[in-house]
Design an enzyme around this catalytic site. Structure first.
Site, short mmCIF file in Angstrom:
data_model
loop_
_atom_site.label_atom_id
_atom_site.label_comp_id
_atom_site.label_asym_id
_atom_site.label_seq_id
_atom_site.Cartn_x
_atom_site.Cartn_y
_atom_site.Cartn_z
N ARG A 15 -5.22 4.48 9.88
CA ARG A 15 -6.34 5.17 10.54
C ARG A 15 -6.94 6.23 9.62
NH1 ARG A 15 -3.76 9.14 15.26
NH2 ARG A 15 -1.81 9.61 14.22
N ARG A 66 -4.13 5.60 16.62
CA ARG A 66 -3.47 4.42 16.07
C ARG A 66 -3.92 3.17 16.83
NH1 ARG A 66 0.35 8.43 16.61
NH2 ARG A 66 1.55 9.07 14.76
N HIS A 94 4.96 5.22 20.00
CA HIS A 94 4.63 5.92 18.75
C HIS A 94 3.13 6.25 18.78
CE1 HIS A 94 4.71 7.11 14.61
NE2 HIS A 94 3.88 6.16 14.23
N GLY A 138 0.83 -1.20 0.00
CA GLY A 138 0.00 0.00 0.00
C GLY A 138 0.86 1.25 0.00
N ILE A 159 6.11 -1.97 10.98
CA ILE A 159 5.61 -0.60 10.76
C ILE A 159 4.13 -0.51 11.05
CG2 ILE A 159 5.23 1.16 8.97
CD1 ILE A 159 7.93 0.51 7.81
N SER A 160 3.37 -1.59 10.82
CA SER A 160 1.92 -1.57 11.04
C SER A 160 1.58 -1.06 12.44
CB SER A 160 1.35 -2.97 10.85
OG SER A 160 1.76 -3.50 9.59
N ASN A 161 0.48 -0.32 12.52
CA ASN A 161 0.06 0.25 13.80
C ASN A 161 -1.01 -0.57 14.51
OD1 ASN A 161 1.45 2.70 14.42
ND2 ASN A 161 0.48 3.66 12.64
N1 LIG Z 1 5.06 2.97 12.30
C1 LIG Z 1 4.86 4.09 11.59
O1 LIG Z 1 5.58 5.11 11.75
C2 LIG Z 1 3.78 4.13 10.52
C3 LIG Z 1 3.76 5.16 9.56
C4 LIG Z 1 2.75 5.15 8.58
C5 LIG Z 1 1.80 4.13 8.56
N2 LIG Z 1 1.86 3.16 9.52
C6 LIG Z 1 0.91 2.04 9.50
O2 LIG Z 1 1.26 1.18 8.42
C7 LIG Z 1 0.11 0.44 7.99
C8 LIG Z 1 -0.06 0.57 6.49
O3 LIG Z 1 -0.38 1.91 6.20
P1 LIG Z 1 -0.67 2.29 4.65
O4 LIG Z 1 -0.96 3.74 4.62
O5 LIG Z 1 0.38 1.71 3.79
O6 LIG Z 1 -2.04 1.49 4.39
P2 LIG Z 1 -2.58 0.96 2.97
O7 LIG Z 1 -4.02 0.59 3.21
O8 LIG Z 1 -2.21 1.91 1.91
O9 LIG Z 1 -1.72 -0.37 2.73
C9 LIG Z 1 -1.88 -1.52 3.53
C10 LIG Z 1 -1.73 -2.71 2.61
O10 LIG Z 1 -1.73 -3.89 3.41
C11 LIG Z 1 -2.35 -4.89 2.64
N3 LIG Z 1 -2.74 -6.01 3.49
C12 LIG Z 1 -3.78 -6.08 4.34
N4 LIG Z 1 -3.81 -7.30 4.93
C13 LIG Z 1 -2.74 -8.00 4.43
C14 LIG Z 1 -2.24 -9.30 4.63
N5 LIG Z 1 -2.84 -10.16 5.48
N6 LIG Z 1 -1.13 -9.68 3.96
C15 LIG Z 1 -0.53 -8.82 3.10
N7 LIG Z 1 -0.97 -7.56 2.84
C16 LIG Z 1 -2.07 -7.18 3.50
C17 LIG Z 1 -3.52 -4.19 1.98
O11 LIG Z 1 -4.00 -4.92 0.87
C18 LIG Z 1 -2.90 -2.85 1.61
O12 LIG Z 1 -2.40 -2.84 0.29
C19 LIG Z 1 -1.05 1.01 8.82
O13 LIG Z 1 -1.29 0.20 9.95
C20 LIG Z 1 -0.53 2.37 9.26
O14 LIG Z 1 -1.15 2.83 10.45
C21 LIG Z 1 2.82 3.14 10.49
O1 LIG Z 2 -0.24 8.51 12.15
C1 LIG Z 2 -0.59 7.53 11.48
O2 LIG Z 2 -1.78 7.15 11.38
C2 LIG Z 2 0.41 6.74 10.71
C3 LIG Z 2 1.78 6.75 11.31
O3 LIG Z 2 1.83 6.16 12.57
C4 LIG Z 2 2.39 8.13 11.28
O4 LIG Z 2 2.90 8.56 12.35
O5 LIG Z 2 2.38 8.73 10.19
#
Ligand SMILES: NC(=O)c1ccc[n+]([C@@H]2O[C@H](COP(=O)([O-])OP(=O)(O)OC[C@H]3O[C@@H](n4cnc5c(N)ncnc54)[C@H](O)[C@@H]3O)[C@@H](O)[C@H]2O)c1
Ligand SMILES: O=C(O)C[C@H](O)C(=O)O
EC number: 1.1.1.37
Length: 311
Positions: free
Chosen positions: A82, A88, A175, A9, A118-120
């Site tokens: 989110r 988160r 985070h 994603g 990375i997932s939240n």
């Molecule tokens: N830790 C951080 O600093 C940080 C920063 C940004 C986003 N995030 C988190 O990262 C995650 C992804 O965010 P995003 O904006 O890319 O979301 P997104 O919806 O654009 O992408 C997520 C992808 O995961 C895929 N997916 C879902 N279930 C799956 C599975 N079982 N196996 C494989 N792929 C699967 C979906 O099809 C989708 O393409 C979210 O939980 C978001 O909160 C964390």
């Molecule tokens: O804030 C979010 O929902 C995604 C990620 O944890 C961020 O800090 O960008």
């Protein structure tokens, strides 16, 4: 060196693209559960290679973990982001099951992989990955502090009227919008403590803006940010793959450091070929330690919600 990114994603695809552009990985596998998404994004990125001058081979696959076999580093971005107004932490009900299933499947093909989570809610997903996998703690790294520190440096540079590259600053703790701790006392502008250049009110606003940096962007974008998160994820992977021995704040499993045990939370760590090579024990003052303890307590509350998933 082979790297896998699970979740193609916004964030995962950006992690993959930045890794390709940096050129430190020979092979990059992008996996998603959605039919065709990884294959399409991988092909699209490969069609930039002669223009962006990289030789990384990027392969996309739909839920075929055999393609990820023998990955040295696996980045997990799978799960939902989110929406504006959410925390988160509210993502745990959906993402915990996804992250556990992904970790289980990755390990079948890459038992020696280093995981970058990375997932939240990231701190709790990191703890879940550690407990569910049984992988040594040095190979389970949560990415959040790198991103939060980049936002801290950005907001400081805006207040100082300078380029972010001249500013240094670190964020530790969870985070979360209320749990992260921008360490203003240690922030500098070309080595000059920012407290000598900005008044307390300005610094307090920079800290407050940093803490909600993610929510601010989610409000503007309607979903989580991806450019800085993707670059931060790629930077963590680069430090591991190149054995950089680079100090980066990451979510790490604590066993007594900072006075805490059995919790994953953001602290300064040295990253290298073994993943977390060392946790750097910074001496916090009384106020910083109180904030850290409160942050850890909030993360522990979230971790308690994992009981069913970890059964
Ligand atoms: N830790 C951080 O600093 C940080 C920063 C940004 C986003 N995030 C988190 O990262 C995650 C992804 O965010 P995003 O904006 O890319 O979301 P997104 O919806 O654009 O992408 C997520 C992808 O995961 C895929 N997916 C879902 N279930 C799956 C599975 N079982 N196996 C494989 N792929 C699967 C979906 O099809 C989708 O393409 C979210 O939980 C978001 O909160 C964390
Ligand atoms: O804030 C979010 O929902 C995604 C990620 O944890 C961020 O800090 O960008």
């Amino acid at each position: 060196m082979k790297v896998t990114v699970v979740g193609a994603g916004n964030v995962g695809a950006t992690v993959a693209n930045v890794i390709a552009l940096k050129g430190f990985a020979s092979e990059l596998v992008l996996l998603d559960i959605k039919e065709g998404v990884s294959e399409g994004k991988a092909m699209d990125m490969m069609q930039t290679s002669h223009m962006m001058n990289f030789d990384t081979t990027i392969v996309g696959c739909t839920n075929d973990y055999s393609k990820t076999a023998d990955s040295s580093v696996v980045v997990i971005t799978s799960g939902i982001p989110r929406k504006p107004g959410m925390t988160r932490e509210q993502l745990i009900g959906t993402n915990a099951g996804i992250v556990k299933s992904v970790v289980d499947q990755v390990l079948q093909y890459s038992p020696n992989a280093i995981f970058v989570i990375i997932s939240n809610p990231m701190d709790t997903m990191t703890y879940l990955a550690l407990k569910a996998s049984g992988v040594p703690k040095n190979r389970i790294i949560g990415m959040g502090g790198m991103l939060d520190s980049s936002r801290f440096r950005y907001y400081l540079s805006q207040a100082l009227g300078c380029t972010p590259t001249d500013v240094d600053g670190m964020v530790i703790g969870g985070h979360g919008d209320k749990t992260m701790i921008p360490l203003a006392r240690f922030a500098t502008y070309k080595g000059i403590p920012v407290s000598q250049l900005l008044d307390k009110e300005t610094i307090d606003k920079v800290v407050a803006d940093t803490m909600v940096g993610g929510a601010t962007l989610t409000g503007l974008l309607g979903t989580s940010a991806w450019y800085a998160p993707g670059a931060a994820g790629a930077t963590v992977v680069e430090a591991i793959v190149t054995d950089a021995k680079k100090l980066i704040p990451c979510c790490a499993y604590l066993e007594g450091e900072y006075g805490e045990t059995d919790v994953c939370v953001g602290v300064p760590v040295v990253l290298g070929k073994n993943g977390i090579e060392k946790i750097v024990d910074v001496k916090l003052n009384e106020e910083e330690q109180k904030l850290f303890d409160a942050s850890v307590a909030a993360v522990r509350t979230m971790n308690a919600a994992l009981a069913d998933v970890l059964k």
